[in-house]
Design a protein around this motif. Structure first.
Motif, PDB file in Angstrom:
ATOM      1  N   VAL A 440      48.571  35.096  39.281  1.00 29.41           N
ATOM      2  CA  VAL A 440      47.496  36.075  39.397  1.00 29.41           C
ATOM      3  C   VAL A 440      46.127  35.473  39.101  1.00 29.41           C
ATOM      4  CG1 VAL A 440      47.289  36.947  37.010  1.00 29.41           C
ATOM      5  CG2 VAL A 440      47.073  38.542  38.926  1.00 29.41           C
ATOM      6  N   LEU A 441      46.063  34.238  38.607  1.00 34.50           N
ATOM      7  CA  LEU A 441      44.795  33.681  38.122  1.00 34.50           C
ATOM      8  C   LEU A 441      43.725  33.654  39.199  1.00 34.50           C
ATOM      9  CD1 LEU A 441      46.048  30.730  35.867  1.00 34.50           C
ATOM     10  CD2 LEU A 441      45.471  33.079  35.223  1.00 34.50           C
ATOM     11  N   ASN A 442      44.099  33.181  40.398  1.00 36.06           N
ATOM     12  CA  ASN A 442      43.120  33.082  41.477  1.00 36.06           C
ATOM     13  C   ASN A 442      42.537  34.446  41.823  1.00 36.06           C
ATOM     14  OD1 ASN A 442      42.928  33.486  44.658  1.00 36.06           O
ATOM     15  ND2 ASN A 442      42.198  31.426  44.189  1.00 36.06           N
ATOM     16  N   VAL A 443      43.406  35.433  42.008  1.00 39.77           N
ATOM     17  CA  VAL A 443      42.959  36.775  42.400  1.00 39.77           C
ATOM     18  C   VAL A 443      42.183  37.435  41.267  1.00 39.77           C
ATOM     19  CG1 VAL A 443      43.737  39.075  43.069  1.00 39.77           C
ATOM     20  CG2 VAL A 443      44.830  37.059  44.051  1.00 39.77           C
ATOM     21  N   ALA A 444      42.662  37.273  40.032  1.00 45.45           N
ATOM     22  CA  ALA A 444      41.996  37.917  38.895  1.00 45.45           C
ATOM     23  C   ALA A 444      40.594  37.358  38.686  1.00 45.45           C
ATOM     24  CB  ALA A 444      42.834  37.735  37.632  1.00 45.45           C
ATOM     25  N   ALA A 445      40.437  36.045  38.820  1.00 47.06           N
ATOM     26  CA  ALA A 445      39.099  35.453  38.694  1.00 47.06           C
ATOM     27  C   ALA A 445      38.178  35.969  39.798  1.00 47.06           C
ATOM     28  CB  ALA A 445      39.202  33.925  38.744  1.00 47.06           C
ATOM     29  N   THR A 446      38.728  36.095  41.005  1.00 39.23           N
ATOM     30  CA  THR A 446      37.948  36.638  42.121  1.00 39.23           C
ATOM     31  C   THR A 446      37.558  38.085  41.859  1.00 39.23           C
ATOM     32  OG1 THR A 446      39.049  35.161  43.694  1.00 39.23           O
ATOM     33  CG2 THR A 446      37.963  37.105  44.593  1.00 39.23           C
ATOM     34  N   CYS A 447      38.476  38.884  41.308  1.00 37.55           N
ATOM     35  CA  CYS A 447      38.174  40.285  41.000  1.00 37.55           C
ATOM     36  C   CYS A 447      37.064  40.388  39.959  1.00 37.55           C
ATOM     37  CB  CYS A 447      39.423  41.003  40.496  1.00 37.55           C
ATOM     38  SG  CYS A 447      40.630  41.364  41.787  1.00 37.55           S
ATOM     39  N   ALA A 448      37.090  39.506  38.954  1.00 40.56           N
ATOM     40  CA  ALA A 448      36.026  39.518  37.941  1.00 40.56           C
ATOM     41  C   ALA A 448      34.680  39.171  38.578  1.00 40.56           C
ATOM     42  CB  ALA A 448      36.360  38.525  36.825  1.00 40.56           C
ATOM     43  N   GLY A 449      34.689  38.163  39.467  1.00 39.61           N
ATOM     44  CA  GLY A 449      33.447  37.808  40.154  1.00 39.61           C
ATOM     45  C   GLY A 449      32.991  38.899  41.089  1.00 39.61           C
ATOM     46  N   ALA A 450      33.942  39.565  41.750  1.00 37.56           N
ATOM     47  CA  ALA A 450      33.582  40.662  42.637  1.00 37.56           C
ATOM     48  C   ALA A 450      32.939  41.800  41.851  1.00 37.56           C
ATOM     49  CB  ALA A 450      34.817  41.163  43.384  1.00 37.56           C
ATOM     50  N   GLY A 451      33.317  41.950  40.577  1.00 37.23           N
ATOM     51  CA  GLY A 451      32.684  42.961  39.734  1.00 37.23           C
ATOM     52  C   GLY A 451      31.190  42.728  39.590  1.00 37.23           C
ATOM     53  N   ILE A 452      30.783  41.459  39.587  1.00 40.58           N
ATOM     54  CA  ILE A 452      29.348  41.142  39.550  1.00 40.58           C
ATOM     55  C   ILE A 452      28.667  41.681  40.799  1.00 40.58           C
ATOM     56  CG2 ILE A 452      27.665  39.257  39.571  1.00 40.58           C
ATOM     57  CD1 ILE A 452      29.677  37.585  37.976  1.00 40.58           C
ATOM     58  N   ILE A 453      29.295  41.461  41.945  1.00 43.45           N
ATOM     59  CA  ILE A 453      28.722  41.927  43.212  1.00 43.45           C
ATOM     60  C   ILE A 453      28.655  43.443  43.252  1.00 43.45           C
ATOM     61  CG2 ILE A 453      29.119  41.989  45.708  1.00 43.45           C
ATOM     62  CD1 ILE A 453      30.408  39.206  45.422  1.00 43.45           C
ATOM     63  N   VAL A 454      29.751  44.101  42.865  1.00 46.11           N
ATOM     64  CA  VAL A 454      29.778  45.567  42.871  1.00 46.11           C
ATOM     65  C   VAL A 454      28.727  46.123  41.921  1.00 46.11           C
ATOM     66  CG1 VAL A 454      31.177  47.603  42.351  1.00 46.11           C
ATOM     67  CG2 VAL A 454      32.204  45.657  43.538  1.00 46.11           C
ATOM     68  N   GLY A 455      28.588  45.493  40.754  1.00 46.75           N
ATOM     69  CA  GLY A 455      27.577  45.943  39.791  1.00 46.75           C
ATOM     70  C   GLY A 455      26.177  45.856  40.352  1.00 46.75           C
ATOM     71  N   VAL A 456      25.861  44.751  41.037  1.00 49.62           N
ATOM     72  CA  VAL A 456      24.529  44.590  41.636  1.00 49.62           C
ATOM     73  C   VAL A 456      24.302  45.610  42.742  1.00 49.62           C
ATOM     74  CG1 VAL A 456      23.086  43.046  43.017  1.00 49.62           C
ATOM     75  CG2 VAL A 456      24.300  42.164  41.020  1.00 49.62           C
ATOM     76  N   VAL A 457      25.302  45.804  43.589  1.00 50.23           N
ATOM     77  CA  VAL A 457      25.172  46.757  44.698  1.00 50.23           C
ATOM     78  C   VAL A 457      24.948  48.170  44.161  1.00 50.23           C
ATOM     79  CG1 VAL A 457      26.406  47.853  46.605  1.00 50.23           C
ATOM     80  CG2 VAL A 457      26.500  45.375  46.330  1.00 50.23           C
ATOM     81  N   THR A 458      25.680  48.540  43.116  1.00 49.53           N
ATOM     82  CA  THR A 458      25.531  49.868  42.521  1.00 49.53           C
ATOM     83  C   THR A 458      24.158  50.030  41.876  1.00 49.53           C
ATOM     84  OG1 THR A 458      27.903  49.940  42.074  1.00 49.53           O
ATOM     85  CG2 THR A 458      26.529  51.500  40.880  1.00 49.53           C
TER      86      THR A 458
END
Length: 674
Positions: A440-458
């Motif tokens: 799960v490490l690859n996907v989980a790290a990507t999800c954490a980084g995607a949270g940065i993008i979602v936070g900025v968009v919001t």
């Protein structure tokens, strides 16, 4: 060694070791180049991974606050990323001092967050200096974890979004916004459940980790080998048997795993000699293998990781997402099946005699319980369990059923003996728990980084700005908006993994379709399917490139062959966004809507879609009842596109053209073989 084992060993021996190593490199591009540690370091990583899996299995059954679960999940992920993945290839297979420093920082950041509790969350708009420090550290750790597991592109994209949030006042219209200071940005990213600890990481810490554990239990209990053996036994011996084996095995292997590249490599290492034996050219064989691997990401019961995010974004049950995937998955494999049948006739493939693994009956009689793995999750959801509890109990069921036979047992039958206890690190159960967390490490790290993008968009309202721009360029046309959206998703998917491209486009591109009247579930499924194309689109065409490494074919020619196999099915998303009747392909988006749905309309759109796929398959292959001429080929392609547009006029015209071409071919004498 039995006859079938000798046959399998011979087939595997035919694959060049260097080719397999090359294929593994493509898996590393998707999942990161992992260390191979020894001694106490290996034992430490195993213990940490097992504890992580145990913690998440407990959290599925027990009650753990969301902030605690998400933060501890990220702490485990970051710590393992820095221990398992090196900072650079020249430092592989060892852990350096800076890796330990990053592990310590990950623990410190998480401890500070958990100890701060509600007080820390309440001051997110006016963070203290220490809050800002730890927030900046966390952002840096997440970017580094993504770089180690997925490469430079995703951290670069996240950095661009951070720069966009900070530089708002200086941007040209219509991208301008008021801008945000570092403290305010850190408050959202670190101190709330809207940034790094938002929806994406929530899904990673609940569903995705549990499904990777479930998949690891299947792998170490021998389910994957059984699915391959079952497919070879059921389909071998005829000219189309080799291709049919790939189609069936890719579904059985890919459904529980949800990984395109891993399914391609696992299947290709065994199936390529068989494809070669019946007459498949190297690039065509690689294209078929990678197309089968692609099906793993869109096939129930697991789908890809993005499917869990769809459920969370739309606030629907995962069962509804599975329901929406049923008809598109059937049509995808229907297209592959047609391609295989046409291949046998087009290339004049000859019969090849294969030593069967075992009879279908004997395999099923001995290992019938592995089929429970494909249906147990759905059954648990149908009886009322939540997705989290469903996968938890499915994992427990997998453990229990593995004990029915000594050769599949996850816990050795002699576990109570001293020798077995001394080898506890080699138990399949321990390996499965470790594999679930590492996977799960690859996907989980990507999800954490995607949270940065979602936070900025919001925070900046970028999603609404972007959707307005797309609609303006499309002149308000739904068709053009869908085309532009598909292009945006495809372009984003060229650079980042499927999960990341779905998350990015779900927040910036989906609003454009929704604003023009497309239901939310249809818009998100549209984006999901085109995000999946990143698996077969250069320069990140990892599945075809891995297949080419195994077959010895040209990577780009293999990619084109893969596109030939999957293209008919990938026109389907346009059917469920352009017209309300096309939403029948998604079974109206939920079990509740399905109860009052017009079944005739669903059947009609499904049949026309199948005919359209058949027309496109014949057109792209240049073969229907027999070899087509140029006019017939283009007529079939045009008919397929017409049938993909959900309109009765287009359907009638498309069917009329298909019937006319088939009639002309039937009446024209011509040899059946090439």
């Amino acid at each position: 060694m039995s006859d079938h084992q000798a046959e399998r060993a011979q087939l595997s021996a035919d694959i060049d070791a260097a080719a397999l190593q090359k294929a593994e490199e493509y898996i590393e591009q998707e999942e990161g180049a992992a260390n191979r540690l020894k001694g106490w370091l290996a034992a430490l990583v195993t213990a940490l991974a097992v504890v992580m899996s145990g913690w998440h299995l407990y959290s599925a059954y027990g009650i753990v606050p969301a902030q605690t679960l998400r933060s501890t999940h990220l702490a485990f992920v970051l710590a393992l990323c820095f221990l398992v993945f090196p900072v650079a290839r020249r430092f592989r297979h060892r852990v350096m001092w800076w890796d330990w420093a990053m592990v310590a920082l990950a623990v410190a950041v998480t401890s500070y967050l958990i100890q701060g509790g509600d007080d820390l969350t309440d001051r997110n708009t006016t963070p203290l200096p220490w809050d800002i420090f730890f927030g900046i550290v966390l952002v840096g750790l997440v970017l580094e974890a993504m770089r180690r597991t997925s490469g430079w592109i995703m951290p670069f994209v996240c950095s661009l979004f951070i720069a966009y949030a900070l530089a708002g006042p200086w941007l040209p219209a219509p991208w301008t916004h008021k801008g945000y200071e570092v403290g305010r940005l850190v408050g959202v990213m670190y101190m709330t459940l809207e940034g790094i600890f938002g929806v994406a990481l929530d899904v990673s810490s609940t569903l995705i980790i549990l499904f990777t554990i479930f998949g690891a239990f299947l792998q170490y209990s021998g389910a994957g080998k059984f699915y391959l053996d079952f497919s070879f036994s059921a389909m071998g011996g005829k000219p189309t048997g080799a291709g049919r084996t790939v189609v069936l095995a890719s579904f059985l292997l890919g459904g529980p795993s949800g990984s395109g590249v891993a399914t391609t490599v696992t299947l290709g290492s065994v199936a390529y000699p068989m494809l070669q034996k019946v007459g498949y050219e190297r690039n065509a064989a690689g294209g078929l293998l990678s197309a089968g691997g692609l099906g793993a990401i869109i096939s129930p019961p697991v789908l890809g990781a993005a499917a869990f995010l769809i459920a969370e974004f739309l606030k629907i049950s995962y069962l509804d997402v599975l329901l929406m995937a049923v008809i598109p998955t059937v049509l995808f494999y229907f297209a592959l099946f047609l391609m295989v049948e046409i291949d046998a006739r087009k290339y004049g493939m000859h019969e090849a005699v294969f030593e069967k693994v075992d009879s279908v009956w004997n395999l099923t009689r001995r290992y019938w319980f592995h089929f429970l793995s494909l249906i147990s999750i759905v059954v648990f959801m149908l009886v009322g369990f939540s997705p989290v509890m469903s996968v938890f109990w499915a994992t427990v069921a997998s453990l229990a059923t593995s004990l029915l036979r000594r050769d599949t047992a996850l816990v050795p039958y002699d576990f109570f003996r001293g020798e077995a206890l001394r080898r506890i690190g080699q138990w399949p159960l321990v390996k499965a728990l470790e594999g679930g967390s590492i996977g799960v490490l690859n996907v989980a790290a990507t999800c954490a980084g995607a949270g940065i993008i979602v936070g900025v968009v919001t925070l900046t309202g970028l999603g609404l700005k972007f959707s307005s721009i797309v609609i303006d360029y499309a002149g308000g046309s739904l068709l053009l908006t869908a085309v532009f959206t598909a292009l945006v998703v495809w372009i984003v998917g060229l650079a980042v993994p499927v999960t990341a491209s779905y998350i990015i486009c779900a927040v910036i591109a989906a609003p454009a379709l929704i604003k023009l009247g497309v239901p939310e579930y249809a818009a998100h499924m549209f984006i999901f399917y085109y995000a999946v194309l990143s698996e077969v689109s250069p320069p990140t065409a990892l599945s075809p490139f891995a297949a080419a490494a195994i077959t010895g074919g040209d990577p780009y020619k293999t990619t084109l062959q893969c596109w030939k196999y999957v293209m008919p099915a990938f026109l389907l998303p346009f059917m469920f966004v352009l017209e309300s009747s096309g939403q029948g392909l998604l079974l109206m988006g939920s079990t509740k809507a399905l109860a009052t749905a017009n079944w005739w309309s669903i059947a009609e759109v499904s049949v026309t879609a199948a005919i359209g796929i058949a027309a496109l398959a014949a057109g792209f292959q240049g073969w229907a009842l027999r070899r087509t001429n140029v006019a017939e080929r283009w007529l079939l392609i045009a008919a397929g596109f017409a049938l993909a547009y959900p309109s009765w006029i287009a359907d009638v015209a498309g069917i009329a053209v298909v019937v006319a071409v088939l009639a002309v071919q039937y009446m024209r004498p011509q040899p059946q073989t090439a």
